[in-house]
Design a protein around this motif. Structure first.
Motif, PDB file in Angstrom:
ATOM      1  N   GLU A 144       0.836  -1.023   0.060  1.00  0.00           N
ATOM      2  CA  GLU A 144      -0.061  -0.167   0.133  1.00  0.00           C
ATOM      3  C   GLU A 144       0.853   1.266  -0.001  1.00  0.00           C
ATOM      4  O   GLU A 144       0.387   2.285  -0.378  1.00  0.00           O
ATOM      5  N   THR A 145       2.172   1.145   0.508  1.00  0.00           N
ATOM      6  CA  THR A 145       2.969   2.426   0.238  1.00  0.00           C
ATOM      7  C   THR A 145       3.816   2.247  -1.305  1.00  0.00           C
ATOM      8  O   THR A 145       3.976   3.321  -1.872  1.00  0.00           O
ATOM      9  N   ALA A 146       4.339   1.167  -1.396  1.00  0.00           N
ATOM     10  CA  ALA A 146       4.946   1.133  -2.719  1.00  0.00           C
ATOM     11  C   ALA A 146       4.195   1.464  -4.190  1.00  0.00           C
ATOM     12  O   ALA A 146       4.584   2.083  -4.818  1.00  0.00           O
ATOM     13  N   VAL A 147       2.878   1.117  -4.051  1.00  0.00           N
ATOM     14  CA  VAL A 147       2.036   1.401  -4.962  1.00  0.00           C
ATOM     15  C   VAL A 147       2.112   2.811  -5.348  1.00  0.00           C
ATOM     16  O   VAL A 147       2.277   3.470  -6.391  1.00  0.00           O
ATOM     17  N   PRO A 148       1.650   3.771  -4.236  1.00  0.00           N
ATOM     18  CA  PRO A 148       1.619   5.231  -4.712  1.00  0.00           C
ATOM     19  C   PRO A 148       3.030   5.778  -5.052  1.00  0.00           C
ATOM     20  O   PRO A 148       3.252   6.589  -5.558  1.00  0.00           O
ATOM     21  N   VAL A 149       3.978   5.224  -4.400  1.00  0.00           N
ATOM     22  CA  VAL A 149       5.272   5.606  -4.545  1.00  0.00           C
ATOM     23  C   VAL A 149       5.737   5.409  -5.817  1.00  0.00           C
ATOM     24  O   VAL A 149       6.471   6.259  -6.860  1.00  0.00           O
ATOM     25  N   LEU A 150       5.572   4.320  -6.325  1.00  0.00           N
ATOM     26  CA  LEU A 150       5.922   3.835  -7.792  1.00  0.00           C
ATOM     27  C   LEU A 150       4.930   4.536  -8.810  1.00  0.00           C
ATOM     28  O   LEU A 150       5.719   4.969  -9.813  1.00  0.00           O
ATOM     29  N   LEU A 151       3.826   4.870  -8.756  1.00  0.00           N
ATOM     30  CA  LEU A 151       3.015   5.524  -9.453  1.00  0.00           C
ATOM     31  C   LEU A 151       3.593   7.076  -9.729  1.00  0.00           C
ATOM     32  O   LEU A 151       3.406   7.648 -10.589  1.00  0.00           O
ATOM     33  N   GLY A 152       3.826   7.592  -8.324  1.00  0.00           N
ATOM     34  CA  GLY A 152       4.368   8.928  -8.500  1.00  0.00           C
ATOM     35  C   GLY A 152       5.578   9.255  -9.076  1.00  0.00           C
ATOM     36  O   GLY A 152       5.709   9.938  -9.835  1.00  0.00           O
ATOM     37  N   GLN A 153       6.516   8.231  -9.086  1.00  0.00           N
ATOM     38  CA  GLN A 153       7.916   8.118  -9.544  1.00  0.00           C
ATOM     39  C   GLN A 153       7.589   8.065 -11.148  1.00  0.00           C
ATOM     40  O   GLN A 153       8.267   8.891 -11.866  1.00  0.00           O
ATOM     41  N   VAL A 154       6.906   7.104 -11.536  1.00  0.00           N
ATOM     42  CA  VAL A 154       6.660   7.005 -13.027  1.00  0.00           C
ATOM     43  C   VAL A 154       5.928   8.237 -13.610  1.00  0.00           C
ATOM     44  O   VAL A 154       6.486   8.655 -14.429  1.00  0.00           O
ATOM     45  N   ALA A 155       4.807   8.859 -12.970  1.00  0.00           N
ATOM     46  CA  ALA A 155       4.318  10.032 -13.393  1.00  0.00           C
ATOM     47  C   ALA A 155       5.325  11.055 -13.533  1.00  0.00           C
ATOM     48  O   ALA A 155       5.216  11.831 -14.362  1.00  0.00           O
ATOM     49  N   LEU A 156       6.181  11.299 -12.503  1.00  0.00           N
ATOM     50  CA  LEU A 156       6.991  12.190 -12.327  1.00  0.00           C
ATOM     51  C   LEU A 156       7.982  12.261 -13.740  1.00  0.00           C
ATOM     52  O   LEU A 156       8.354  13.292 -14.305  1.00  0.00           O
ATOM     53  N   LEU A 157       8.369  10.786 -13.992  1.00  0.00           N
ATOM     54  CA  LEU A 157       9.465  10.615 -15.125  1.00  0.00           C
ATOM     55  C   LEU A 157       8.770  10.826 -16.567  1.00  0.00           C
ATOM     56  O   LEU A 157       9.408  11.104 -17.505  1.00  0.00           O
ATOM     57  N   ARG A 158       7.392  10.830 -16.537  1.00  0.00           N
ATOM     58  CA  ARG A 158       6.945  10.779 -18.033  1.00  0.00           C
ATOM     59  C   ARG A 158       6.278  12.212 -18.142  1.00  0.00           C
ATOM     60  O   ARG A 158       5.449  12.880 -17.714  1.00  0.00           O
ATOM     61  N   ASP A 159       6.937  12.803 -19.223  1.00  0.00           N
ATOM     62  CA  ASP A 159       6.373  14.234 -19.794  1.00  0.00           C
ATOM     63  C   ASP A 159       4.929  14.513 -20.186  1.00  0.00           C
ATOM     64  O   ASP A 159       4.237  14.960 -19.305  1.00  0.00           O
ATOM     65  N   ASN A 160       5.003  13.585 -21.184  1.00  0.00           N
ATOM     66  CA  ASN A 160       3.537  14.099 -21.903  1.00  0.00           C
ATOM     67  C   ASN A 160       2.438  13.303 -21.426  1.00  0.00           C
ATOM     68  O   ASN A 160       1.360  13.704 -21.441  1.00  0.00           O
ATOM     69  N   THR A 161       2.594  12.092 -20.736  1.00  0.00           N
ATOM     70  CA  THR A 161       1.175  11.351 -20.436  1.00  0.00           C
ATOM     71  C   THR A 161       0.926  11.560 -18.675  1.00  0.00           C
ATOM     72  O   THR A 161       0.111  10.957 -18.209  1.00  0.00           O
ATOM     73  N   ARG A 200       1.195  26.412 -10.243  1.00  0.00           N
ATOM     74  CA  ARG A 200       1.339  26.091 -11.530  1.00  0.00           C
ATOM     75  C   ARG A 200       2.580  25.339 -11.849  1.00  0.00           C
ATOM     76  O   ARG A 200       2.431  24.454 -12.534  1.00  0.00           O
ATOM     77  N   GLN A 201       3.513  25.529 -11.092  1.00  0.00           N
ATOM     78  CA  GLN A 201       4.859  24.882 -11.364  1.00  0.00           C
ATOM     79  C   GLN A 201       4.919  23.448 -10.757  1.00  0.00           C
ATOM     80  O   GLN A 201       4.396  23.498  -9.622  1.00  0.00           O
ATOM     81  N   PRO A 202       5.587  22.620 -11.586  1.00  0.00           N
ATOM     82  CA  PRO A 202       5.672  21.262 -10.623  1.00  0.00           C
ATOM     83  C   PRO A 202       6.863  21.252 -10.050  1.00  0.00           C
ATOM     84  O   PRO A 202       7.787  21.952  -9.981  1.00  0.00           O
ATOM     85  N   LEU A 203       6.963  19.892  -9.477  1.00  0.00           N
ATOM     86  CA  LEU A 203       7.940  19.732  -8.422  1.00  0.00           C
ATOM     87  C   LEU A 203       9.298  19.907  -9.010  1.00  0.00           C
ATOM     88  O   LEU A 203      10.378  20.344  -8.244  1.00  0.00           O
ATOM     89  N   THR A 204       9.423  19.469 -10.396  1.00  0.00           N
ATOM     90  CA  THR A 204      10.872  19.519 -10.899  1.00  0.00           C
ATOM     91  C   THR A 204      11.255  20.867 -11.191  1.00  0.00           C
ATOM     92  O   THR A 204      12.553  20.993 -11.462  1.00  0.00           O
ATOM     93  N   THR A 205      10.728  22.000 -11.096  1.00  0.00           N
ATOM     94  CA  THR A 205      11.158  23.390 -10.985  1.00  0.00           C
ATOM     95  C   THR A 205      11.591  23.842  -9.573  1.00  0.00           C
ATOM     96  O   THR A 205      12.062  25.014  -9.666  1.00  0.00           O
ATOM     97  N   THR A 206      11.586  23.110  -8.574  1.00  0.00           N
ATOM     98  CA  THR A 206      11.752  23.864  -7.143  1.00  0.00           C
ATOM     99  C   THR A 206      13.090  23.633  -6.837  1.00  0.00           C
ATOM    100  O   THR A 206      13.446  24.109  -5.797  1.00  0.00           O
ATOM    101  N   GLY A 207      13.981  22.966  -7.538  1.00  0.00           N
ATOM    102  CA  GLY A 207      15.353  22.788  -7.212  1.00  0.00           C
ATOM    103  C   GLY A 207      15.564  21.823  -6.092  1.00  0.00           C
ATOM    104  O   GLY A 207      16.372  21.705  -5.355  1.00  0.00           O
TER     105      GLY A 207
END
Lengths: 250, 250
Positions: A228-245, B178-185
């Motif tokens: 229950e911790t790993a799922v939001p951690v991973l989804l948050g990280q994947v979202a952060l790394l993906r620009d367009n989607t 508006r700015q995402p986490l990636t812009t906060t340094g």
């Protein structure tokens, strides 16, 4: 509840919506919505917008609905999730819906207790209720598909490609791996499938079968997380790394 | 439980450790540890290593302990967290401990229900138990400090700098930004403090006071997350962006 979800059967021929039960009660007792006020609403599977309260009585909430905006973007992520203990599943399913996951396959694994299959949490109506909570929280309208599969190997060998598609990047968070998520190319993948094991992890046979079917192992680091911790951690990280989607960045 | 935590009072003069109660029961009934086997252990606040089982009887587990490795790196993150509803706090505290957070200040806010202060979850012994669960899960030995503050403004004005230090990057996930986490340094900051509001968010006065005290607003995107989802999502993202102090990457 940040969005009142409307179902097809709520709509009357004149285009207004009539809600009863839990949602009408919430609008009356928590939101205390008076006639003339507007509530944020969304149609299951469709657009979001506003509902002007026409009537809010003991058992009925009637709204004039205007649906104008798309719901938040999808995460572009599917999950292959070893069935977690029921208490964890009750936390994971709303989180998964609120984070915009498209598909969840709940699959058996060697370290999944057999008794979990008898849990009421896996009943379709219960699953749907948990997912709806997540949508109402995140102001989304699109339900993730949830599938339950009692046999690991036949699912991997026979159904994986059909269900998740062949062009999704398949990722396997797996403690023995050395390379971090940032090396997997996740930011360029059209879609992502994450295979998240049970408490105690996938057994070697399962990890090897997943790897043989294209799942790239990566490490989450030395900390072992509950599902229950790993799922939001991973989804948050994947979202952060993906620009367009990304669904977590505007 | 992926690590058996040992306390100072478990250690005998001969250097072995004697455990009773819940941990001895877990070793006997779940781990089924026989004499001669080794268990993964850690000393609260100290090193991790192995414990060779010398004796495992009805009420006592005796171990020959060898502590050789440091626990996982810290996340370099503190949290200022509006007191969540008790059910959410029971999920957040183990997650926070398992993700290596150093300090948590649980603070009152306009949208925190007064009744939460009477919850047994805020009792120090209950808090400690939840944190220990998180450490045992993540194989860590270092307890986060937890403080409870009943007055928001005095805490921000008088204690913030002392408690979190002046050189930490202060971040405020806040929907209007508006700015995402990636812009906060965040990737270059020596430490990070995240100010996470209650369900419904910080009220404008609170957000303004936080901003006036150096908290940089950023957006998590259009999805509104429950605090028990937002905390691991944010900690996962911050860890991913921080190279040297990341606790989620090896």
């Amino acid at each position: 509840m940040n969005l009142l979800l409307l179902f097809d059967e709520d709509f009357l021929p004149d285009g207004t919506a009539r809600l009863t039960g839990r949602r009408a009660q919430h609008a009356r007792e928590v939101l205390r919505a008076e006639p003339g006020e507007t509530l944020r609403v969304g149609r299951l599977g469709g657009l979001v917008g506003t509902g002007e309260v026409l009537e809010n009585t003991a058992d009925t909430l009637r709204l004039r609905v205007s649906l104008t905006e798309p719901p938040p973007e999808r995460a572009g992520v599917d999950l292959l999730l070893a069935i977690p203990r029921p208490k964890a599943l009750k936390k994971v399913l709303p989180a998964v819906a609120s984070l915009g996951v498209d598909r969840v396959v709940l699959v058996n694994a060697a370290r999944v207790e057999k008794s979990y299959f008898d849990s009421k949490v896996l009943a379709p109506a219960f699953v749907q209720e948990l997912l709806l909570q997540g949508l109402e929280q995140a102001r989304d309208t699109r339900l993730p598909e949830v599938h339950v599969r009692e046999r690991f190997r036949p699912f991997i060998e026979d159904e994986l490609d059909t269900l998740f598609g062949r062009d999704a990047l398949r990722l396997l968070p797996h403690p023995p791996a050395r390379q971090p998520l940032t090396t997997t190319g996740v930011e360029r993948a059209p879609r992502v499938v994450l295979a998240i094991g049970p408490d105690g992890g996938w057994v070697p046979f399962e990890a090897e079968l997943l790897a043989a079917h294209g799942f790239h192992p990566f490490t989450l680091g030395p900390r072992i997380l509950r599902v229950e911790t790993a799922v939001p951690v991973l989804l948050g990280q994947v979202a952060l790394l993906r620009d367009n989607t990304s669904s977590l960045r505007t």
